[in-house]
Design an enzyme around this catalytic site. Structure first.
Site, PDB file in Angstrom:
ATOM      1  N   HIS A 140      42.308   4.562  -6.502  1.00 58.71           N
ATOM      2  CA  HIS A 140      43.250   5.431  -5.790  1.00 58.71           C
ATOM      3  C   HIS A 140      44.437   5.692  -6.696  1.00 58.71           C
ATOM      4  O   HIS A 140      45.137   4.748  -7.097  1.00 58.71           O
ATOM      5  CB  HIS A 140      43.733   4.754  -4.502  1.00 58.71           C
ATOM      6  CG  HIS A 140      42.626   4.437  -3.545  1.00 58.71           C
ATOM      7  ND1 HIS A 140      42.299   5.243  -2.478  1.00 58.71           N
ATOM      8  CD2 HIS A 140      41.748   3.406  -3.507  1.00 58.71           C
ATOM      9  CE1 HIS A 140      41.281   4.712  -1.810  1.00 58.71           C
ATOM     10  NE2 HIS A 140      40.921   3.597  -2.423  1.00 58.71           N
ATOM     11  N   LYS A 169      32.881  11.142  -0.357  1.00 62.42           N
ATOM     12  CA  LYS A 169      33.264   9.860   0.220  1.00 62.42           C
ATOM     13  C   LYS A 169      33.185   9.902   1.737  1.00 62.42           C
ATOM     14  O   LYS A 169      33.766  10.773   2.385  1.00 62.42           O
ATOM     15  CB  LYS A 169      34.695   9.526  -0.211  1.00 62.42           C
ATOM     16  CG  LYS A 169      35.256   8.236   0.355  1.00 62.42           C
ATOM     17  CD  LYS A 169      34.615   6.999  -0.254  1.00 62.42           C
ATOM     18  CE  LYS A 169      35.034   5.731   0.458  1.00 62.42           C
ATOM     19  NZ  LYS A 169      36.065   4.980  -0.239  1.00 62.42           N
ATOM     20  N   ASP A 174      39.006  -0.402  -6.751  1.00 68.26           N
ATOM     21  CA  ASP A 174      39.728  -0.056  -5.524  1.00 68.26           C
ATOM     22  C   ASP A 174      41.231  -0.268  -5.706  1.00 68.26           C
ATOM     23  O   ASP A 174      41.945  -0.553  -4.741  1.00 68.26           O
ATOM     24  CB  ASP A 174      39.204  -0.843  -4.316  1.00 68.26           C
ATOM     25  CG  ASP A 174      39.545  -0.144  -2.998  1.00 68.26           C
ATOM     26  OD1 ASP A 174      39.988   1.015  -3.031  1.00 68.26           O
ATOM     27  OD2 ASP A 174      39.375  -0.776  -1.940  1.00 68.26           O
ATOM     28  N   HIS A 231      35.812   3.400  -8.709  1.00 66.84           N
ATOM     29  CA  HIS A 231      36.506   3.549  -7.412  1.00 66.84           C
ATOM     30  C   HIS A 231      37.981   3.205  -7.593  1.00 66.84           C
ATOM     31  O   HIS A 231      38.334   2.043  -7.784  1.00 66.84           O
ATOM     32  CB  HIS A 231      35.884   2.607  -6.373  1.00 66.84           C
ATOM     33  CG  HIS A 231      36.508   2.701  -5.011  1.00 66.84           C
ATOM     34  ND1 HIS A 231      35.747   2.819  -3.865  1.00 66.84           N
ATOM     35  CD2 HIS A 231      37.796   2.697  -4.594  1.00 66.84           C
ATOM     36  CE1 HIS A 231      36.544   2.870  -2.810  1.00 66.84           C
ATOM     37  NE2 HIS A 231      37.795   2.796  -3.228  1.00 66.84           N
ATOM     38  N   HIS A 277      32.947  -1.136  -2.725  1.00 66.22           N
ATOM     39  CA  HIS A 277      33.628  -2.419  -2.502  1.00 66.22           C
ATOM     40  C   HIS A 277      32.909  -3.327  -1.497  1.00 66.22           C
ATOM     41  O   HIS A 277      33.446  -3.608  -0.434  1.00 66.22           O
ATOM     42  CB  HIS A 277      35.093  -2.216  -2.107  1.00 66.22           C
ATOM     43  CG  HIS A 277      35.363  -1.139  -1.077  1.00 66.22           C
ATOM     44  ND1 HIS A 277      34.720  -1.078   0.132  1.00 66.22           N
ATOM     45  CD2 HIS A 277      36.228  -0.096  -1.097  1.00 66.22           C
ATOM     46  CE1 HIS A 277      35.192  -0.049   0.806  1.00 66.22           C
ATOM     47  NE2 HIS A 277      36.084   0.568   0.086  1.00 66.22           N
ATOM     48  N   HIS A 292      32.239   4.002   2.575  1.00 65.72           N
ATOM     49  CA  HIS A 292      33.083   2.898   3.060  1.00 65.72           C
ATOM     50  C   HIS A 292      32.312   2.311   4.236  1.00 65.72           C
ATOM     51  O   HIS A 292      32.328   2.863   5.340  1.00 65.72           O
ATOM     52  CB  HIS A 292      34.469   3.401   3.491  1.00 65.72           C
ATOM     53  CG  HIS A 292      35.382   2.290   3.912  1.00 65.72           C
ATOM     54  ND1 HIS A 292      36.497   1.926   3.211  1.00 65.72           N
ATOM     55  CD2 HIS A 292      35.308   1.427   4.960  1.00 65.72           C
ATOM     56  CE1 HIS A 292      37.087   0.897   3.811  1.00 65.72           C
ATOM     57  NE2 HIS A 292      36.384   0.581   4.875  1.00 65.72           N
TER      58      HIS A 292
HETATM   59  O1  DOR Z   1      42.512  -1.704   0.880  1.00 68.80           O
HETATM   60  C1  DOR Z   1      42.269  -0.507   0.863  1.00 68.80           C
HETATM   61  N1  DOR Z   1      43.191   0.397   0.449  1.00 68.80           N
HETATM   62  N2  DOR Z   1      41.090  -0.084   1.286  1.00 68.80           N
HETATM   63  C2  DOR Z   1      40.801   1.213   1.438  1.00 68.80           C
HETATM   64  O2  DOR Z   1      39.725   1.520   1.857  1.00 68.80           O
HETATM   65  C3  DOR Z   1      41.835   2.247   1.152  1.00 68.80           C
HETATM   66  C4  DOR Z   1      42.844   1.747   0.223  1.00 68.80           C
HETATM   67  C5  DOR Z   1      44.088   2.622   0.158  1.00 68.80           C
HETATM   68  O3  DOR Z   1      43.958   3.844   0.060  1.00 68.80           O
HETATM   69  O4  DOR Z   1      45.187   2.077   0.198  1.00 68.80           O
HETATM   70 ZN    ZN Z   2      39.288   2.487  -1.882  1.00 70.69          ZN
END
Ligand code: DOR
Ligand code: ZN
Length: 344
Positions: free
Chosen positions: A15, A99, A247, A13, A174, A136
């Site tokens: 980004h 997702k 995450d 997981h 998470h 989520h």
């Molecule tokens: O803390 C987070 N940041 N939780 C999420 O679900 C998304 C993520 C983000 O894309 O910044």
């Molecule tokens: Zn995330």
């Protein structure tokens, strides 16, 4: 023990963001990991195979030369996702999950699902083709306290969903609570969970006592220490039901240090080392490989990585900041000292 050798871990997981951000995030993602599950919450989100394919190409263009790291793509479910979209995703050969964001739960989730009950045909199709649902797991009802969002989601939505789709493979992304850990342990083998380094290393006191620390603000939000301890217990227990998902979610320093700061912690500068710290403190370094390197691929039905990585016992200081886009990001653990370091 001064060195640890692990089957190369994966991140289930993360980004990466897009465009210029990829110049920072992609090399960082390849630093210790063999593969990464790429979250689709771009603006606009990655809602179909065509968008996922184009995003994958933009990611691969930033992969360092010689790296074999693989981005595993994910579709973003919306109220308009159809069973045909799921079948196309399964046929693509490069999409490994879908997702579910409750609309409004977190960063770039405005296009998320407004009502789980409208997703039955989509979940039916996912169950049928073996597509993994990445959940989520938080309610967004305004009357529910933000610290209770995960626990309420489990009772209100997840238990009924699991009963209705008993073969659907679901990753509780998470997890942040004892209720999340208990639920995953009590459920069948079609249910697993990922855990972030920040939820293992911190509780809400670290974020709020003595001043607000916006770089620890993420969603689901850090909980009280009993939940942190429950997460440490399940992660270091050797259970096959939990695995590594950082995450890692960079936001610029300015977007975090703001009157309405963004949620997300960037951890790919030292991800495996941050986890090693937790396992070392719990006297469970022998359980790190299962959590980081084998439980995830086993759940996703993928082979273990063929190469290994080495960590050595060595004190080193994390940077105070890192260049990101035209400015900088304050990484998780900025300025602190870790005791394990990846041999690069
Ligand atoms: O803390 C987070 N940041 N939780 C999420 O679900 C998304 C993520 C983000 O894309 O910044
Ligand atoms: Zn995330």
């Amino acid at each position: 023990m001064d060195t640890i050798t692990l089957i190369q871990p994966d991140d289930w997981h993360l980004h990466l963001r897009d465009n210029q951000a990829l110049k920072t995030t992609v090399p960082a993602a390849t630093r210790s990991f063999g593969r990464g599950i790429i979250m689709p919450n771009l603006t606009p989100p990655v809602t179909d195979v065509k968008k996922a394919s184009a995003y994958r190409e933009r990611i691969l263009a930033q992969r360092p030369k010689g790296s074999n790291w693989q981005p595993l793509m994910v579709l973003y479910l919306t109220d308009n996702t159809s069973p045909a979209d799921i079948i196309a995703a399964a046929d693509s050969g490069f999409i490994y999950g879908c997702k579910y964001y409750p609309a409004g739960a977190t960063t770039n989730s405005a296009s998320g699902v407004t009502n789980l009950d409208n997703m039955h045909a989509v979940f039916e199709a996912m169950q049928e083709v073996g597509m993994i649902l990445q959940m989520h797991g938080e309610v967004t009802a305004p009357d529910i306290d933000i610290f209770d969002r995960e626990a309420v989601f489990i009772e209100r939505h997840l238990r009924p969903l699991v009963a209705q789709f008993p073969k659907l493979k679901i990753v509780m992304e998470h997890i942040t609570t004892k209720q999340g850990a208990d639920f995953v342990l009590s459920a069948g083998d079609n249910i697993a969970a990922s855990i972030t380094p920040q939820h293992l290393l911190h509780n809400r006191n670290d974020m709020l006592v003595g001043g607000i620390r916006p770089h620890l603000f993420c969603l689901p939000i850090l909980k009280r220490n009993i939940h942190q301890q429950a997460l440490i217990n399940i992660a270091t227990s050797g259970s096959h039901k939990v695995f590594l998902g950082t995450d890692s979610a960079p936001h610029t320093q300015g977007a975090k240090e703001s009157a309405c700061g963004c949620a997300g912690c960037f951890s790919h500068h030292a991800a495996i080392e941050l986890y090693a710290e937790v396992f070392d403190q719990a006297n469970a370094l022998d359980k790190l490989e299962a959590f980081a390197s084998t439980n995830g691929p086993n759940f996703y039905g993928l082979p273990h990585n063929q190469v290994s990585i080495e960590l050595k016992k060595q004190a080193w200081q994390l940077p105070d900041s890192l260049p990101f886009e035209d400015t900088q990001v304050i990484p998780l653990g900025a300025g602190t000292t870790l005791n394990w370091k990846l041999v690069e």
